[in-house]
Write an enzyme that holds these catalytic residues in place. Structure first.
Site, short mmCIF file in Angstrom:
data_model
loop_
_atom_site.label_atom_id
_atom_site.label_comp_id
_atom_site.label_asym_id
_atom_site.label_seq_id
_atom_site.Cartn_x
_atom_site.Cartn_y
_atom_site.Cartn_z
N SER A 13 0.83 -1.20 0.00
CA SER A 13 0.00 0.00 0.00
C SER A 13 0.87 1.26 0.00
O SER A 13 2.10 1.18 0.07
CB SER A 13 -0.92 0.00 1.22
OG SER A 13 -0.15 -0.04 2.42
N LYS A 186 14.27 -4.84 -9.39
CA LYS A 186 13.64 -6.14 -9.50
C LYS A 186 12.21 -6.00 -10.04
O LYS A 186 11.43 -5.19 -9.54
CB LYS A 186 13.61 -6.84 -8.14
CG LYS A 186 15.00 -7.21 -7.62
CD LYS A 186 15.69 -8.24 -8.53
CE LYS A 186 17.05 -8.65 -7.99
NZ LYS A 186 17.72 -9.62 -8.88
N SER A 187 11.90 -6.81 -11.04
CA SER A 187 10.56 -6.77 -11.64
C SER A 187 9.64 -7.87 -11.13
O SER A 187 8.45 -7.85 -11.41
CB SER A 187 10.67 -6.88 -13.17
OG SER A 187 11.21 -8.16 -13.54
N THR A 190 6.29 -7.04 -9.36
CA THR A 190 5.27 -6.57 -10.31
C THR A 190 4.71 -7.72 -11.13
O THR A 190 3.50 -7.82 -11.34
CB THR A 190 5.89 -5.50 -11.24
OG1 THR A 190 6.29 -4.38 -10.47
CG2 THR A 190 4.88 -5.07 -12.30
N LYS A 222 11.59 -5.16 -20.67
CA LYS A 222 11.39 -6.44 -19.98
C LYS A 222 10.07 -6.43 -19.21
O LYS A 222 9.31 -7.40 -19.23
CB LYS A 222 12.56 -6.69 -19.04
CG LYS A 222 12.40 -7.93 -18.15
CD LYS A 222 13.53 -8.02 -17.14
CE LYS A 222 13.31 -9.17 -16.17
NZ LYS A 222 14.39 -9.23 -15.14
N CYS A 379 -12.22 25.85 13.19
CA CYS A 379 -13.13 24.96 13.92
C CYS A 379 -12.84 25.03 15.42
O CYS A 379 -13.14 26.01 16.06
CB CYS A 379 -13.05 23.54 13.37
SG CYS A 379 -14.47 22.52 13.84
N HIS A 514 -14.38 24.73 7.84
CA HIS A 514 -13.08 24.19 7.45
C HIS A 514 -12.72 24.70 6.06
O HIS A 514 -13.05 24.07 5.05
CB HIS A 514 -13.12 22.66 7.44
CG HIS A 514 -13.09 22.03 8.79
ND1 HIS A 514 -11.92 21.70 9.43
CD2 HIS A 514 -14.09 21.71 9.64
CE1 HIS A 514 -12.20 21.17 10.61
NE2 HIS A 514 -13.51 21.17 10.76
N GLU A 516 -10.06 24.63 4.45
CA GLU A 516 -9.14 23.78 3.70
C GLU A 516 -9.85 22.81 2.76
O GLU A 516 -9.28 22.37 1.76
CB GLU A 516 -8.24 22.98 4.67
CG GLU A 516 -8.93 21.92 5.51
CD GLU A 516 -9.47 22.43 6.83
OE1 GLU A 516 -9.66 21.62 7.76
OE2 GLU A 516 -9.73 23.66 6.93
#
Length: 539
Positions: A13, A186-187, A190, A222, A379, A514, A516
């Site tokens: 993740s 390194k593949s 994947t 590759k 807030c 808020h 933002e």
């Protein structure tokens, strides 16, 4: 009919699926396409509203009052567009809907199963999110192979063959590790991730390769061969100086060419000139300003994601780097405000829940007020502004919010429920949370006072619209005392106190909303922009 781009993640993740999805959506939008965005969260919580900020990060609030994943904030900031509650759903929402329908007899006595009922509900929600758009970019949370994500994988697999779907395109974001001891990329991670997708029945048409180092041409070839994609569909996603440079990096690699070809979009030529100019001002700004950011969830700065991004937006438009000086409010209680905030050009006190660190925030507010330092309270930061003023200017001993002291002799802040009772059932969009509190959620109008910093910040607008997420309100019973002592109410919403300012202070603003949540790279929020500008020009 809507066309769909599905973004999945592999290996691990936090690879940046959300930024990838937002970047692809941004490029398509700037190429003239009507783009929708959707984040699917496989967790069983109904929404992130009751989750700790330290557990999940920020809860982003949409204009229609939905508590959503923070990636929806990235979508809005990148596409400069407001999304609604249909742009995010969770496993909890899916199962709740199916179970409620079953209890009401909606399935006419059928045995309810993951296939077709749960998967069918997922497909229905994806299509609803896509309505009215040329293209819907769908980000699937989690990682390929997660047990909780399998129904969602099955749903998007089925959509490849759906006659109501105009086209699908699958993007897979994966990690390319560099093994320092071997001196090699390194593949295999994947390759295995793609194999897992194929086992489910999904063949990705593009690989977004997250890497710390540029991929050699031979390695890309590759990777393309082993993952069965064309060479121009292997796109590097290197660590960037700012997330807002990712769309530009993708554009330089012509990412839209294979997407447009597969989805039959015709020629796509995004106009990213303004965007590129702003990115350059983020990376190499002319000026610098230091903002003291007083918070209580600093162990996970993702808790303030929208706010930190909003400061970046303001800095880009002012051609200045906004350097954040992170200050834990509990540490202020131990060491004092001056020690920690002395070198700051401006002071921002952020929102939050619970009494931990509250007295430190109050000390920070007093320091900004007394020393004439530009101040923005958001807030809880606005609510504590009233508490600080009541204690130290009005001399009301024991003044507090009933959130922290139910028996305070001077309840400067009280529950929204009390206001609703006193106002004879005022019509507000409120939400009864499962944890027993009433929240004011989503967008509300705010009437601004003539001659105020607020109205000036919003270019003279008499009514502005901002988003809320809180359950406590300023007590209007103290308004006259506050205003007689120099704290003026400069914004109101349906009789509720929305903003306050202090006479004689160069720049001091507390806002209940808020700001933002409505800040984007291309259109920064006016109150945050004005605050950063005041801090930049502070004497």
């Amino acid at each position: 009919m809507t066309k769909y781009i599905f973004v999945t993640g592999g290996v691990l993740s936090s690879l940046g699926k959300g930024i990838t999805a937002a970047s692809v959506g941004t490029l398509l939008k700037h190429a003239g396409k009507n783009v929708g965005m959707l984040k699917i969260d496989p967790y069983i919580n109904v929404d992130p509203g009751t989750m700790s900020p330290l557990e999940h990060g920020e809860v982003f609030v949409t204009k229609d009052g939905a508590e959503t994943d923070l990636d929806i904030g990235n979508y809005e900031r990148f596409l400069d567009k407001s999304f609604l509650k249909t742009s995010n759903f969770t496993t909890g929402q899916v199962y709740s809907s199916v179970i409620e329908r079953e209890r009401a007899g909606g399935y006419l006595g059928q045995t309810i199963q993951v296939v077709p009922h749960i998967v069918g509900e997922i497909v229905k929600r994806i299509k609803e999110a896509g309505e009215g758009h040329d293209i819907l970019v769908v980000e699937l949370g989690g990682t390929v192979g997660d047990i909780e994500g399998l129904p969602f994988m099955e749903a998007i697999r089925q959509m490849k063959h759906d006659e109501e779907v105009a086209g699908t395109f699958f993007v897979h974001v994966t990690l390319i590790p560099y093994i320092k001891a071997a001196g090699e990329m390194k593949s295999k991670p994947t390759q295995h991730s793609v194999q897992e997708l194929r086992r489910i029945g999904i063949t990705p048409q593009m690989i977004i390769a997250r890497s710390e180092n540029a991929l050699p041409k031979t390695f890309k070839k590759k990777l393309a061969m082993s993952c069965d994609v064309s060479p121009d569909s292997v796109v590097e996603a290197l660590d960037a100086a700012t997330i807002y440079d990712v769309p530009m990096s993708f554009l330089r690699q012509n990412i839209l060419k294979p997407i447009a070809k597969e989805l039959e979009l015709g020629e796509v030529a995004p106009d990213m000139q303004e965007w590129d100019s702003l990115v350059k001002k983020i990376v190499q700004p002319k000026g610098k300003v230091v903002i003291g950011f007083v918070g209580k969830y600093l162990a996970l700065k993702e808790s303030y994601k929208s706010l930190t991004e909003a400061l970046i937006h303001a800095g880009a438009h002012l051609d200045s780097r906004v350097e954040i000086c992170w200050v834990d409010s509990e540490e202020i209680e131990e060491r004092g405000a001056q020690t920690l905030l002395n070198d700051c050009d401006g002071i921002l006190v952020a929102g939050g829940f619970g009494n931990r660190g509250v007295e430190g925030k109050i000390q920070a507010i007093e320091y900004a007020r007394v020393n004439k330092i530009p101040y923005l309270g958001i807030c809880l930061g606005m609510q504590l502004t009233l508490v600080e003023y009541a204690r130290n200017v009005l001399g009301l001993e024991g003044a507090n919010s009933i959130e922290f002291d139910e028996n305070t002799p001077h309840p400067m802040i009280y529950l929204i429920d009390n206001f609703l009772d006193q106002s004879g059932g005022m019509q507000l969009r409120t939400h009864q949370s499962p944890m027993g509190g009433t929240l004011r959620l989503g967008e509300y109008p705010c009437d601004t006072k003539e001659g105020s910093l607020l109205r000036q910040a919003y270019n003279g607008q008499k009514t502005i619209y901002e988003r809320h997420r809180h359950r406590y309100e300023a007590n209007p019973a103290y308004r006259e005392q506050l205003e007689n002592a120099g704290m003026i109410v400069t914004g109101e919403s349906n009789g509720l106190i929305e903003t306050v300012e202090i006479q004689g202070h160069p720049w001091f603003l507390g806002v209940q909303f808020h700001p933002e949540f409505t800040s984007r790279l291309q259109t920064p929020n006016p109150s945050i922009l004005a605050f950063v500008n005041a801090s930049l020009n502070a004497e």
